[in-house]
Design an enzyme around this catalytic site. Sequence first.
Site, PDB file in Angstrom:
ATOM      1  N   HIS A 205      40.023 -20.347  -6.263  1.00 13.39           N
ATOM      2  CA  HIS A 205      41.136 -19.938  -5.413  1.00 13.39           C
ATOM      3  C   HIS A 205      40.575 -19.066  -4.290  1.00 13.39           C
ATOM      4  CE1 HIS A 205      45.625 -18.715  -5.246  1.00 13.39           C
ATOM      5  NE2 HIS A 205      45.062 -18.510  -4.081  1.00 13.39           N
TER       6      HIS A 205
ATOM      7  N   ARG B 203      40.617 -16.891  -1.440  1.00 14.62           N
ATOM      8  CA  ARG B 203      41.657 -16.150  -0.727  1.00 14.62           C
ATOM      9  C   ARG B 203      41.142 -15.781   0.670  1.00 14.62           C
ATOM     10  NH1 ARG B 203      45.879 -14.970  -3.956  1.00 14.62           N
ATOM     11  NH2 ARG B 203      45.586 -15.303  -6.204  1.00 14.62           N
TER      12      ARG B 203
ATOM     13  N   GLU C 226      42.644 -24.110  -5.100  1.00 16.45           N
ATOM     14  CA  GLU C 226      43.989 -23.573  -4.971  1.00 16.45           C
ATOM     15  C   GLU C 226      44.042 -22.598  -3.795  1.00 16.45           C
ATOM     16  OE1 GLU C 226      45.320 -21.882  -8.672  1.00 16.45           O
ATOM     17  OE2 GLU C 226      45.440 -23.882  -9.550  1.00 16.45           O
TER      18      GLU C 226
ATOM     19  N   HIS D  27      48.336 -19.661 -14.961  1.00 13.82           N
ATOM     20  CA  HIS D  27      48.485 -18.229 -14.662  1.00 13.82           C
ATOM     21  C   HIS D  27      48.840 -17.431 -15.913  1.00 13.82           C
ATOM     22  CE1 HIS D  27      48.280 -15.122 -11.538  1.00 13.82           C
ATOM     23  NE2 HIS D  27      48.983 -14.462 -12.425  1.00 13.82           N
TER      24      HIS D  27
HETATM   25  C1  LIG Z   1      47.496 -19.820  -8.645  1.00 12.93           C
HETATM   26  C2  LIG Z   1      46.976 -19.025  -9.782  1.00 12.93           C
HETATM   27  O1  LIG Z   1      47.699 -18.607 -10.652  1.00 12.93           O
HETATM   28  C3  LIG Z   1      45.542 -18.665  -9.837  1.00 12.93           C
HETATM   29  O2  LIG Z   1      44.768 -19.207  -8.841  1.00 12.93           O
HETATM   30  C4  LIG Z   1      45.428 -17.178  -9.736  1.00 12.93           C
HETATM   31  O3  LIG Z   1      46.060 -16.826  -8.561  1.00 12.93           O
HETATM   32  C5  LIG Z   1      44.066 -16.685  -9.776  1.00 12.93           C
HETATM   33  O4  LIG Z   1      43.844 -15.871  -8.658  1.00 12.93           O
HETATM   34  P1  LIG Z   1      43.079 -14.477  -8.865  1.00 12.93           P
HETATM   35  O5  LIG Z   1      41.846 -14.804  -9.695  1.00 12.93           O
HETATM   36  O6  LIG Z   1      42.768 -14.025  -7.472  1.00 12.93           O
HETATM   37  O7  LIG Z   1      44.013 -13.583  -9.627  1.00 12.93           O
HETATM   38  N1  LIG Z   2      46.241 -21.855 -11.509  1.00 13.90           N
HETATM   39  C1  LIG Z   2      45.975 -20.813 -12.462  1.00 13.90           C
HETATM   40  C2  LIG Z   2      44.536 -20.462 -12.435  1.00 13.90           C
HETATM   41  O1  LIG Z   2      43.747 -21.132 -11.794  1.00 13.90           O
HETATM   42  C3  LIG Z   2      44.043 -19.315 -13.234  1.00 13.90           C
HETATM   43  O2  LIG Z   2      45.012 -18.335 -13.394  1.00 13.90           O
HETATM   44  P1  LIG Z   2      44.589 -17.119 -14.372  1.00 13.90           P
HETATM   45  O3  LIG Z   2      44.243 -17.740 -15.699  1.00 13.90           O
HETATM   46  O4  LIG Z   2      43.395 -16.454 -13.754  1.00 13.90           O
HETATM   47  O5  LIG Z   2      45.811 -16.232 -14.447  1.00 13.90           O
END
Ligand SMILES: CC(=O)[C@@H](O)[C@H](O)COP(=O)(O)O
Ligand SMILES: NCC(=O)COP(=O)(O)O
EC number: 2.6.99.2
Length: 237
Positions: A43, A45, A70, A190
């Site tokens: 992900h 950012r 993501e 998540h």
């Molecule tokens: C969309 C989702 O739930 C994950 O990609 C989560 O946002 C992880 O991001 P962080 O690791 O920055 O918390």
């Molecule tokens: N889409 C959820 C993800 O990639 C991971 O979320 P988390 O387990 O770090 O809360």
Amino acid sequence: MTKLSVNVNKIATLRNSRGGNVPNLLKVAQDIEDFGAQGITIHPRPDERHIKYQDARDLKKVVQTEYNIEGNPIRSFIDLVLEVKPTQVTLVPDAVDAITSNAGWDTVKHKDFLKEVIDTFRNNGIRTSIFVDANIKMIEGAALTGADRIELYTESYAHEYAKGNKNGVTPFTEAAKVAYQLGLGLNAGHDLSLDNIKYFKENIPHLLEVSIGHALICESLYLGLENVVNMYLNKLK
Ligand SMILES: CC(=O)[C@@H](O)[C@H](O)COP(=O)(O)O
Ligand SMILES: NCC(=O)COP(=O)(O)O
């Protein structure tokens, strides 16, 4: 079969804390796949607090299973995904300064925008997924955008389960049934963890993929990464 996609954001967090390349993100991702995971998720950012845009490019060269990127579809993210061409892109409506993802899309309000972005990725052969709450109207809206899949935002389930309230899964069970009826593939993620994943899996029909990162990496500090990956795989059978 429900695939386990391991989110490696927090490996990048640890690496960045010293400015070097330890732990080596690419090697950890390859090892996670060797341990049996069926996907890698990142992900990136906008502030690159953990995953850097270059990591997304580098991981493309080593990920052999499914590669899921993501993020909020700002221009730079769209350009990165089109350049990298992962297996799947998951659209998440994160604010730039959000500490983590904290909401699903309003797919009714943002229908036209989401449809345009989905079309762009689908026209480039990238599977598309939209991050949504377990809200029937939002799932119906997602279907109208042409997305291949939805990813159910499972924070509320995890929160309720931790309090001992197993009924928190009910909206997700209903959402899964509606998604299937609408022809949407079903992902989820998540705050899923070793504690809550088995009950979730048992109550969610047609679940294709779970993406798990934060809890999995934290659990690995005590139980070991290979062991934890296989514990999740066993709970997802
Ligand atoms: C969309 C989702 O739930 C994950 O990609 C989560 O946002 C992880 O991001 P962080 O690791 O920055 O918390
Ligand atoms: N889409 C959820 C993800 O990639 C991971 O979320 P988390 O387990 O770090 O809360």
